[in-house]
Design a protein around this motif. Structure first.
Motif, mmCIF file in Angstrom:
data_model
loop_
_atom_site.group_PDB
_atom_site.id
_atom_site.type_symbol
_atom_site.label_atom_id
_atom_site.label_comp_id
_atom_site.label_asym_id
_atom_site.label_seq_id
_atom_site.Cartn_x
_atom_site.Cartn_y
_atom_site.Cartn_z
ATOM 1 N N CYS A 1 0.846 -1.199 0.000
ATOM 2 C CA CYS A 1 0.000 0.000 0.000
ATOM 3 C C CYS A 1 0.877 1.244 0.000
ATOM 4 N N PRO B 1 -6.738 6.813 2.783
ATOM 5 C CA PRO B 1 -5.764 7.891 2.661
ATOM 6 C C PRO B 1 -4.651 7.736 1.619
ATOM 7 N N PRO B 2 -4.405 6.599 0.943
ATOM 8 C CA PRO B 2 -3.332 6.601 -0.064
ATOM 9 C C PRO B 2 -3.568 7.685 -1.113
ATOM 10 N N CYS C 1 -6.826 -2.305 1.908
ATOM 11 C CA CYS C 1 -5.692 -2.296 2.834
ATOM 12 C C CYS C 1 -6.173 -2.508 4.270
ATOM 13 N N HIS D 1 0.288 4.078 1.079
ATOM 14 C CA HIS D 1 0.105 4.992 2.211
ATOM 15 C C HIS D 1 1.207 4.794 3.243
ATOM 16 N N ALA D 2 1.244 3.614 3.860
ATOM 17 C CA ALA D 2 2.274 3.383 4.879
ATOM 18 C C ALA D 2 2.836 1.966 4.816
ATOM 19 N N GLY D 3 2.666 1.313 3.669
ATOM 20 C CA GLY D 3 3.425 0.099 3.426
ATOM 21 C C GLY D 3 2.811 -1.217 3.852
ATOM 22 N N CYS D 4 1.538 -1.273 4.193
ATOM 23 C CA CYS D 4 0.921 -2.572 4.507
ATOM 24 C C CYS D 4 0.611 -3.320 3.210
ATOM 25 N N CYS E 1 -4.720 -1.808 6.983
ATOM 26 C CA CYS E 1 -4.207 -0.900 8.020
ATOM 27 C C CYS E 1 -5.090 0.320 8.251
ATOM 28 N N HIS E 2 -5.326 1.121 7.206
ATOM 29 C CA HIS E 2 -6.126 2.336 7.414
ATOM 30 C C HIS E 2 -7.258 2.448 6.405
ATOM 31 N N GLY E 3 -7.581 1.316 5.762
ATOM 32 C CA GLY E 3 -8.773 1.292 4.920
ATOM 33 C C GLY E 3 -8.600 1.823 3.511
ATOM 34 N N GLY E 4 -7.357 2.083 3.077
ATOM 35 C CA GLY E 4 -7.137 2.485 1.682
ATOM 36 C C GLY E 4 -7.646 1.390 0.749
#
Ligand code: FES
Length: 522
Positions: free
Chosen positions: A467, A502-503, A485, A469-472, A487-490
């Motif tokens: 991802c 958020p990506p 994703c 956004h932050a790599g998940c 992690c944060h729903g991207g």
């Protein structure tokens, strides 16, 4: 923006909701004057963004609303549009995590928002199927009954119109039920398109199919940049759930998906109420007449985005629905995303750590129609420098900085991706053999992961599953045909394009065309 993809995706998944499947009049324009400096640029065309734009424009501000896809593309197009004076965060929870005054404030605010939506519908003559309804909340075991009693006490103390009921108005056994008066329902897309039309009539600008990838503040003017052009504004509102990029709100809101069926009944006995059980996750019910046809709408089977099994969620929901209702046809099925805030109440106001004059609104749980509208009133008041009783309560700066997030981002966001398709040629071919058409999966070769999708024609698309956004690592969602994703729903389309922030960037394509060319007919 990929125009082909836009034509396919009228929403953020493969399943159109019943609102999106029916024809609605879209009043939007797609042009802009780049020299213009708007008072406010609103990013995001769901209920929060459209209501904010309408309220500000009506009060004399000159605004533009920009949407990455089309109005109602995201959660507003996928909601079941219940309007309640009680929230997923219950009044006993608000009493104990905040205080009783906060519960009263929420009770008063949610009631006013239902009235505001009704007033908008009446005054603007929006044919949004708005109807007041009674809502029932019912328990089915001892533990739930105890909780229900506490909800009754706290809700009444907060000023909510609620009493004990002898019925729950759905054919589902229950121990005890509460009856909430003056709740409501509506057609969410017709409503926001009606507001959007009035916003334009008042001189506001709507720009669709435009993804704002960054903003910059220079001499008190925000420059919002898309690939095509730059928009200038004195203030910016992110009405996109989590604002794009790395920010603390990603850690304070957990993304969830909820599942919905709109069904026809053999006996024609459609409930004339809103109803909710108290299971974990809970089921929710209502009826709606669309284009002359009645439907029962049942939702539930929620799970964290990218974590549960979407196929099983639909199966469980269908089993549950068939247990209590004599279903002749499942006409629509879809899922939708929402965000649960860590302390139970939304985050609305100045973006923490962002440039001055950037506002956000997120963390609505399953109450997005009410809390999105309440947020729109709050943000417009903040911009107009009016007092608002929810300013302090909903302030995103009630967050404490979280140590470790910067490290997490550093460690994960810049993960170098070393996948070399040639090196894994035969293994990729084997993996694509095993993949059914219209399906996707994550495959792993020597510790390196690849996101593979095979379309209806047998063509395989490969993406870097990290991802942006932050790599998940993203997961395949077989019901909506998306990469989600955990992690944060991207969320990303099968071509890797961003569907839900958020990506800010899409998933990187991995060129495997030559290797899989021989595989086309498999
Ligand atoms: Fe944050 Fe994917 S959405 S890592």
């Amino acid at each position: 923006m990929n125009n082909n993809e836009t034509a396919i995706n009228t929403r953020d998944g493969a399943n159109a909701s019943m609102w999106q499947a029916a024809s609605v009049n879209n009043p939007t324009t797609n042009h802009t004057d780049q020299e213009e400096i708007y008072d406010t640029l609103i990013i995001g065309g769901g209920i929060t963004g459209v209501t904010t734009a309408y309220l500000l424009q009506k009060q004399g501000k000159h605004c533009a609303l920009v949407e990455a896809k089309n109005l109602g593309f995201g959660t507003t197009g996928g909601t079941t549009a219940h309007l309640n004076t009680f929230l997923d965060t219950t009044y006993p929870e608000i009493d104990s995590d905040f205080n009783e005054e906060t519960s009263s404030l929420i009770a008063e605010g949610t009631k006013k928002i239902i009235e505001m939506i009704n007033t908008n519908v009446q005054e603007l003559k929006i044919n949004a199927d708005f109807e007041f309804k009674t809502a029932y909340l019912f328990s089915q075991d001892e533990k739930e009954t105890k909780e229900l009693q506490s909800i009754l006490t706290s809700s009444q103390a907060a000023g909510v119109e609620v009493s004990e009921a002898k019925e729950n108005d759905v054919p589902i056994p229950f121990e005890q039920a509460l009856r909430f008066e003056n709740q409501a329902q509506f057609h969410p897309l017709k409503y926001i398109l009606g507001l959007a039309e009035e916003f334009e009539r008042l001189g506001g600008k709507i720009i669709e199919q435009t993804f704002i990838h960054s903003t910059e503040l220079r001499e008190e003017i925000h420059y919002a940049k898309s690939d095509e052009f730059i928009l200038k504004a004195k203030t910016i509102v992110y009405a996109t759930h989590i604002p794009p990029g790395i920010n603390i709100l990603s850690l304070r809101n957990a993304p969830y998906r909820s599942y919905v069926l709109a069904v026809k009944l053999n006996n024609g006995e459609y409930p004339d109420c809103l109803a909710y059980d108290m299971q974990e996750p809970y089921h929710y019910f209502r009826s709606h007449e669309l284009d002359g046809q009645k439907y029962l709408i049942i939702g539930g089977a929620d799970h964290k985005t990218g974590h549960g099994d979407p196929l099983k969620a639909f199966e469980d929901l269908e089993d549950y629905a068939r247990k209590y209702f004599d279903i002749s046809e499942i006409t629509y099925k879809w899922s939708s995303q929402y965000y649960v805030p860590v302390d139970g109440l939304p985050y609305v106001g100045q973006l923490p750590g962002g440039d001055k004059g950037i506002y956000v609104a997120t963390g609505f749980s399953g109450n997005g129609m009410i809390l999105g509208s309440l947020s729109a009133v709050l943000i417009s008041d903040l911009i107009l420098e009016k007092e608002n009783p929810y300013e302090k309560l909903f302030s995103p700066s009630r967050l404490k900085p979280i140590a470790g997030f910067t490290e997490f981002v550093k460690e994960n966001a810049d993960v170098a991706y070393h996948f070399v398709a040639d090196r894994f040629g035969t293994q990729i071919i084997n993996s694509t053999h095993e993949l059914a058409r219209n399906d996707g999966k994550i495959v792993e070769f020597d510790g390196e992961k690849l996101a593979l999708y095979k379309d209806d024609a047998g063509k395989v698309t490969a993406l870097n599953p990290v991802c942006t956004h932050a790599g998940c690592i993203v997961n395949w969602n077989p019901t909506e045909k998306t990469w989600d994703c955990p992690c944060h729903g991207g969320r990303f389309s099968v071509n890797g394009h961003v569907l839900t922030g958020p990506p800010q960037k899409g998933l990187e394509p991995v060129p495997i065309n030559e290797i899989t060319a021989a595989n086309k007919n498999k």
